[in-house]
Design an enzyme around this catalytic site. Structure first.
Site, PDB file in Angstrom:
ATOM      1  NE  ARG A  33      -3.695  -2.231   2.593  1.00 37.79           N
ATOM      2  CZ  ARG A  33      -3.422  -3.372   3.218  1.00 37.79           C
ATOM      3  NH1 ARG A  33      -2.241  -3.526   3.796  1.00 37.79           N
ATOM      4  NH2 ARG A  33      -4.303  -4.353   3.267  1.00 37.79           N
ATOM      5  CB  ILE A  34       3.620   2.405   2.184  1.00 36.14           C
ATOM      6  CG1 ILE A  34       2.764   2.400   3.454  1.00 36.14           C
ATOM      7  CG2 ILE A  34       4.589   3.583   2.206  1.00 36.14           C
ATOM      8  CD1 ILE A  34       3.548   2.157   4.728  1.00 36.14           C
ATOM      9  CG  ASP A  66       6.850  -6.872  -3.751  1.00 36.59           C
ATOM     10  OD1 ASP A  66       6.822  -8.091  -3.504  1.00 36.59           O
ATOM     11  OD2 ASP A  66       6.321  -6.014  -3.034  1.00 36.59           O
ATOM     12  CB  THR A  68       9.860   6.051   5.102  1.00 37.05           C
ATOM     13  OG1 THR A  68       9.335   5.429   3.909  1.00 37.05           O
ATOM     14  CG2 THR A  68      10.458   7.395   4.743  1.00 37.05           C
ATOM     15  NE  ARG A  72       9.025  -2.008  11.296  1.00 39.04           N
ATOM     16  CZ  ARG A  72       8.020  -1.143  11.193  1.00 39.04           C
ATOM     17  NH1 ARG A  72       8.250   0.041  10.619  1.00 39.04           N
ATOM     18  NH2 ARG A  72       6.826  -1.437  11.637  1.00 39.04           N
ATOM     19  CG  ASP A 128      10.857   8.562   9.507  1.00 41.89           C
ATOM     20  OD1 ASP A 128      11.118   9.562  10.212  1.00 41.89           O
ATOM     21  OD2 ASP A 128       9.822   7.888   9.643  1.00 41.89           O
ATOM     22  CD  GLU A 142      13.470   2.928  14.757  1.00 41.21           C
ATOM     23  OE1 GLU A 142      12.301   3.016  15.152  1.00 41.21           O
ATOM     24  OE2 GLU A 142      13.816   3.186  13.587  1.00 41.21           O
ATOM     25  CG  HIS A 200       9.951   5.168  13.198  1.00 43.63           C
ATOM     26  ND1 HIS A 200      10.397   3.902  13.494  1.00 43.63           N
ATOM     27  CD2 HIS A 200       8.869   5.001  12.397  1.00 43.63           C
ATOM     28  CE1 HIS A 200       9.612   3.010  12.902  1.00 43.63           C
ATOM     29  NE2 HIS A 200       8.688   3.656  12.234  1.00 43.63           N
TER      30      HIS A 200
END
Length: 353
Positions: free
Chosen positions: A159-160, A179, A236, A238, A262, A267, A299
């Site tokens: 989706r992203i 993908d 953005t 992982r 991000d 982290e 993040h």
């Protein structure tokens, strides 16, 4: 019934409280207790009287923690996020725990932030902002590139990834994607190819895949060497998708033209808290901050009003399903009292988000 919320920030309390007023009308007797600290082996002993817990991306849900939670009477784990690489799903299944995430919440929020990072770093708006505040209106060092006509590589077309591709297509970019599971929606904007071709032809590469054993350090010395010289890398998704030492070496050699992050592999001990009054002893993170062509955020790509509202609503819908023994469409693992449902959701090992 008590719900214990870990890593709770003021905005979590605000949106969960607001969502509770509507979603939990049918779930009577739920008392929410907020903990500002993260869930870990050191803090799990503080869980008392809770039948369900709510956690975020950097909370520890390893087998040992899950076993301690089970012993304390916890039977449901609610993730207020899409990613679940911090959860030992096999241990959860063995213990008969209910585990559910929020697989989709405003994918446009993350996609838009990825584009914002690209344009900030590409056009040096962050540097220009600081210069002008000091009375420096020189353009030297602020030269960028026009996005129109450039090739953008998208690794992960869930989706992203598709939302990101849609935006970049609007800029007039050529879109390539990698993908293992092709998405027909992406094909409206670009074409699929192999990873090597994507890396070698892309001016900008954006990561939108989850962290799994197969995707961990998908960006490493070998894949970085295949990237077009001077290309920009954006993550953005992982932090563990990138080998930090490798990107530092690529930046130092000037092979990698820019890096916008991000997320960061280490982290969990740093992000979401204020360390401005302390010495940060993560040498790799601090090294990244010294590069003029690195943009590092904490993040926050998901952090919009719409996304927080959807996360809170989805989390409490999952809780309501657990309480009322309904089949939960977002369940990664169903509890033992719902054996008519699959114990592990069919798509619980995705290639993309």
């Amino acid at each position: 019934m008590q719900l214990a919320v870990f890593s709770a920030k003021p905005y979590d309390k605000q949106y969960l409280t607001s969502a509770r007023a509507t979603e939990l009308d049918s779930t009577s007797g739920v008392d929410i207790v907020y903990h500002e600290f993260a869930l870990s082996l050191e803090t799990v002993s503080l869980v008392k009287d809770a039948r369900a817990i709510c956690v975020f991306v950097n909370d520890d849900l390893s087998a040992n923690v899950l076993e301690s939670l089970h012993e304390a009477g916890v039977r449901a784990i609610l993730l207020r996020c899409a990613g679940y690489n911090n959860v030992d799903l096999q241990a959860a299944r063995r213990l008969g725990l209910f585990v559910a995430n929020v697989p989709s919440y405003s994918p446009e929020a993350v996609a838009e932030f990825a584009v914002a990072q690209i344009q900030t770093l590409n056009r040096n708006t962050h540097r220009a902002y600081n210069r002008v505040r000091e009375g420096n209106f020189s353009l030297q060092g602020l030269l960028g590139r026009t996005l129109h006509g450039k090739t953008v590589g998208v690794i992960g077309t869930g989706r992203i990834g598709v939302a990101f591709a849609r935006i970049m297509h609007g800029f007039g970019c050529r879109l390539l994607a990698y993908d293992p599971f092709e998405n027909d929606e992406f094909k409206k904007y670009g074409t699929y190819t192999d990873l090597t071709t994507l890396l070698s032809e892309s001016d900008f590469v954006s990561l939108h895949c989850p962290l799994t054993d197969k995707t961990r350090h998908i960006i490493n010395n070998e894949t970085l060497s295949k990237m077009k010289k001077g290309a920009m890398l954006v993550n953005t998704s992982r932090g563990g998708l990138i080998n930090t030492k490798a990107v530092i070496a690529a930046l130092k050699s000037k092979h990698l033209g820019g890096l916008a992050l991000d997320v960061y592999e280490g982290e969990s001990a740093i992000f979401y808290n204020d360390h401005s009054g302390h010495i940060i002893d993560d040498d790799e993170l601090m090294r990244l901050t010294t590069f003029h062509n690195v943009l590092l955020c904490g993040h926050q790509a998901f952090f919009t009003e719409e996304a927080l509202r959807e996360i809170a609503d989805g989390t409490l819908r999952n809780l309501s399903d657990f309480v009322h023994r309904r089949r939960c469409k977002n369940a990664l693992v169903q509890d033992n009292d719902q054996r008519e449902s699959p114990l592990v959701r069919r798509d619980s090992f995705p290639i993309r988000i």
